[in-house]
Write a protein that holds these residues in place. Structure first.
Motif, short mmCIF file in Angstrom:
data_model
loop_
_atom_site.label_atom_id
_atom_site.label_comp_id
_atom_site.label_asym_id
_atom_site.label_seq_id
_atom_site.Cartn_x
_atom_site.Cartn_y
_atom_site.Cartn_z
N ARG A 91 0.82 -1.21 0.00
CA ARG A 91 0.00 0.00 0.00
C ARG A 91 0.86 1.26 0.00
N GLN A 92 2.01 1.21 0.66
CA GLN A 92 2.89 2.37 0.65
C GLN A 92 3.51 2.56 -0.74
N VAL A 93 3.91 1.45 -1.36
CA VAL A 93 4.56 1.54 -2.67
C VAL A 93 3.61 2.08 -3.73
N PHE A 94 2.33 1.64 -3.68
CA PHE A 94 1.39 1.97 -4.75
C PHE A 94 0.38 3.04 -4.36
N ARG A 95 0.58 3.70 -3.22
CA ARG A 95 -0.44 4.66 -2.79
C ARG A 95 -0.45 5.91 -3.67
N ASP A 96 0.67 6.25 -4.30
CA ASP A 96 0.75 7.45 -5.12
C ASP A 96 0.69 7.05 -6.59
N SER A 97 -0.39 7.44 -7.25
CA SER A 97 -0.57 7.04 -8.65
C SER A 97 0.47 7.66 -9.57
N LEU A 98 1.20 8.70 -9.08
CA LEU A 98 2.21 9.35 -9.92
C LEU A 98 3.56 8.66 -9.83
N ILE A 99 3.74 7.74 -8.86
CA ILE A 99 5.00 6.98 -8.76
C ILE A 99 4.82 5.71 -9.57
N TYR A 100 5.32 5.72 -10.80
CA TYR A 100 5.06 4.62 -11.72
C TYR A 100 5.98 3.44 -11.43
N VAL A 101 5.43 2.24 -11.60
CA VAL A 101 6.16 1.00 -11.38
C VAL A 101 6.51 0.39 -12.73
N ASP A 102 7.77 0.01 -12.88
CA ASP A 102 8.21 -0.60 -14.12
C ASP A 102 7.99 -2.12 -14.10
N SER A 103 8.41 -2.78 -13.02
CA SER A 103 8.27 -4.23 -12.92
C SER A 103 8.42 -4.63 -11.46
N ILE A 104 8.06 -5.90 -11.20
CA ILE A 104 8.16 -6.45 -9.85
C ILE A 104 8.93 -7.76 -9.95
N ARG A 105 9.88 -7.97 -9.03
CA ARG A 105 10.66 -9.20 -9.01
C ARG A 105 10.40 -9.95 -7.70
N LEU A 106 10.06 -11.23 -7.81
CA LEU A 106 9.85 -12.09 -6.65
C LEU A 106 10.96 -13.15 -6.63
N THR A 107 11.60 -13.30 -5.47
CA THR A 107 12.69 -14.28 -5.33
C THR A 107 12.45 -15.11 -4.09
N GLY A 108 12.46 -16.45 -4.25
CA GLY A 108 12.31 -17.35 -3.12
C GLY A 108 13.65 -17.91 -2.69
N TYR A 109 13.86 -18.04 -1.38
CA TYR A 109 15.12 -18.53 -0.81
C TYR A 109 14.83 -19.68 0.14
N CYS A 110 15.80 -20.61 0.22
CA CYS A 110 15.74 -21.69 1.19
C CYS A 110 17.04 -21.69 2.01
N SER A 111 16.98 -22.28 3.20
CA SER A 111 18.20 -22.46 3.98
C SER A 111 18.94 -23.69 3.45
N ILE A 112 20.07 -24.02 4.07
CA ILE A 112 20.99 -24.97 3.46
C ILE A 112 20.76 -26.41 3.88
N GLU A 113 19.95 -26.66 4.95
CA GLU A 113 19.84 -28.04 5.42
C GLU A 113 19.02 -28.86 4.41
N GLY A 114 19.40 -30.13 4.28
CA GLY A 114 18.72 -31.00 3.33
C GLY A 114 19.43 -31.01 1.99
N SER A 115 18.84 -31.76 1.01
CA SER A 115 19.46 -31.89 -0.30
C SER A 115 19.22 -30.64 -1.14
N PHE A 116 20.17 -30.38 -2.06
CA PHE A 116 20.07 -29.21 -2.92
C PHE A 116 18.85 -29.30 -3.83
N THR A 117 18.57 -30.49 -4.37
CA THR A 117 17.42 -30.67 -5.27
C THR A 117 16.11 -30.37 -4.56
N ALA A 118 15.98 -30.89 -3.35
CA ALA A 118 14.74 -30.64 -2.60
C ALA A 118 14.61 -29.16 -2.25
N ASN A 119 15.72 -28.53 -1.90
CA ASN A 119 15.67 -27.11 -1.55
C ASN A 119 15.32 -26.27 -2.78
#
Length: 530
Positions: A91-119
């Protein structure tokens, strides 16, 4: 007559075309008007300064998921607080209609325990699940381009956390992270380092910070500047305008910082002056208190002198009554009017503790001591302490337990002898650490620890039986409300390694129950007569 047939029309046609051409040219080169006063697209607006200087804004969400699930459940563990923080961010990012957004990036992270494939699979599914949640709640995909990525094991963040910490074996851990490849046994070497102690420390203190989803909003700076300047910009014009705006934004930030520093300095000076005024007032009060203390001391000395004279008169009167008192003394010699008692609980020494409303369990011996003060013929106050911290059952079990208790009592017989029945109101608190070992089918050892603290309060009922002038037996039963908070730890110990499962399962138990049974041996100090 038609106008196009008139010679005047053809005479003025060149002049009209020339005027039309000049008007178009002036419009084409006209300088755009400045933005309206008070527009949010100005250096005075903090949001605009942040957008211009940073170009993006990020937030990390530390969400919890059920085992093996990638669906976001708002009311699961601490998700409600994290999603509330996310909602405020969006709501803070998009509350001002004059502050235009170019794109949004979503990144998921896991911790290191367990196998790399499962993570990697888990990081991907949870990143995509986060995108689905944002689309359902805010319809972001229909408004902006969204890029989704994932990182299977966030070793960079772990390295940063270790570098900034003062944990034991810090340099050894960093050496393994920097020099051993992930697919060449890096995690296994960390688990083996120093018997697993550094790994367990990171598992508890650092790994939760690795499990997260980041949302980064990239702003359309070109469109924002064109909106502010009311004109289209070439690449060179855009870069020059952006550099100018950033310079002005940084200058404004420096100005505001200087202003804040001045305000802080003024505030500190005001606080200093207030402290000095308080010091002077305290000095005045201390001087007045010293004067009053001297006055009270003089009055106390006069009172003591009067008391001394009164005691001397009483002594003379006592001598006159010596014969009567001798007779009463012989009678009272057979009684004890207790002042103080020392006790110990044989039930605790036997290692027996209540486990429920009407059941008991046997642990190991628990040293304890209790004291009781008697006053006003039928009132007393008891305080006790208990401590245990030993293995038992051949080392298979461990019982750590402390208890601190206070209990005011009223005695049914108000004759000052403090025998028979009494009723009390008690309060008790302490902590505990219980360990039980067992072997699984593969011959390994499993240790389960329950550790935490508790408090209880309620009513007590007791009976004091006199054996002699000083020795007594006391039975005391307590019941009331008990609240216990604990953590459960289960460790699987193999012949050459230690692995933790269910590292910390917090719990809480509240109940009304039988909270104590005491069978005390009592020695009482007192006087043979009043």
């Amino acid at each position: 007559m038609k106008i196009f047939d008139s010679p005047k029309f053809f005479r003025f046609l060149p002049v009209a075309l020339c005027l039309l051409f000049l008007t178009s040219a002036l419009q084409a080169v006209a300088v755009p008007a400045p933005p309206e006063s008070g527009s949010k697209l100005s250096i005075a607006d903090s949001t605009y300064r942040q957008v211009i200087t940073e170009g993006s804004k990020s937030l990390s969400c530390y969400l919890n998921y059920p085992q093996g699930s990638a669906k976001i459940i708002p009311d699961f563990e601490n998700n409600a607080a994290e999603l509330e923080k996310l909602d405020a961010f969006i709501r803070q990012v998009f509350r001002d209609s004059l502050i235009y957004v170019d794109s949004i990036r979503l990144t998921g992270y896991c911790s290191i325990e367990g196998s790399f494939t499962a993570n990697e699979r888990l990081a991907k599914t949870r990143a995509l699940g986060f995108k689905t949640y944002l689309d359902n709640e805010y319809e972001l995909s229909s408004r902006y381009p969204i890029r989704v990525s994932w990182i299977a094991e966030d070793w960079d963040m772990l390295r940063k956390l270790v570098e900034e910490s003062d944990m034991r074996y810090r340099n050894e851990v960093l050496n393994l992270i920097n020099n051993v490849d992930v697919f060449q046994g890096r995690e296994k070497k960390l688990m083996d380092l120093a018997g697993g102690a550094p790994y367990k420390y990171m598992l508890k203190n650092f790994f939760p910070a690795l499990r997260r989803v980041e949302i980064t909003v990239n702003y359309d700076l070109r469109r924002i500047l064109e909106e502010k300047l009311h004109t289209k910009l070439s690449q060179e014009e855009f870069e020059a305008a952006l550099a100018r705006e950033r310079e002005e934004a940084l200058a404004e930030e420096r100005r505001l910082a200087e202003l804040a520093a001045m305000e802080e300095s003024a505030r500190l000076e005001a606080e200093r002056q207030a402290r000095e005024a308080e010091r002077l007032e305290a000095l005045r009060i201390a001087q007045e208190e010293a004067r009053l203390q001297a006055q009270r001391r003089a009055e106390e000395e006069a009172r003591i002198e009067a008391q001394r004279r009164a005691e001397e008169e009483a002594r003379i009167e006592a001598q006159r009554k010596a014969v009567e008192e001798a007779r009463m003394k012989k009678k009272e010699a057979r009684k004890l009017y207790p002042i103080f008692a020392l006790k110990t609980n044989l039930v605790a020494w036997a290692g027996v503790v209540p486990s429920d409303v009407a059941s008991f369990k046997r642990t190991t011996f628990m040293p304890n001591l209790e004291g009781e003060v008697y006053f006003a013929d039928r009132w007393s106050v008891s305080a006790s302490a208990l401590y245990s911290n030993w293995e038992y059952s051949g080392g298979e079990k461990f019982w750590g337990y402390t208890a601190y208790s206070a209990e005011p009592r009223i005695w049914i017989n108000g004759n000052g002898l403090f025998r028979g029945f009494y009723v009390g109101l008690y309060g008790q608190m302490g902590d505990f650490n219980r360990q039980e070992n067992r072997d699984d089918t593969e011959g390994a050892e499993i240790m389960t620890n329950y550790t935490g603290d508790y408090w209880d309060a309620g009513l007590s009922l007791g009976y004091m039986l006199s054996l002699s002038k000083h020795w007594c037996l006391e039975l005391n039963v307590r019941g009331g409300y008990r609240s216990a908070s604990y953590d459960k730890y289960t460790r699987y110990i193999a012949p050459d390694h230690i692995y933790n499962y269910d590292d910390n399962l917090p719990g809480k138990k509240n109940q009304f129950a039988l909270t104590g049974v005491r069978f005390n041996v009592v020695y009482r100090f007192g006087r043979g007569r009043r």
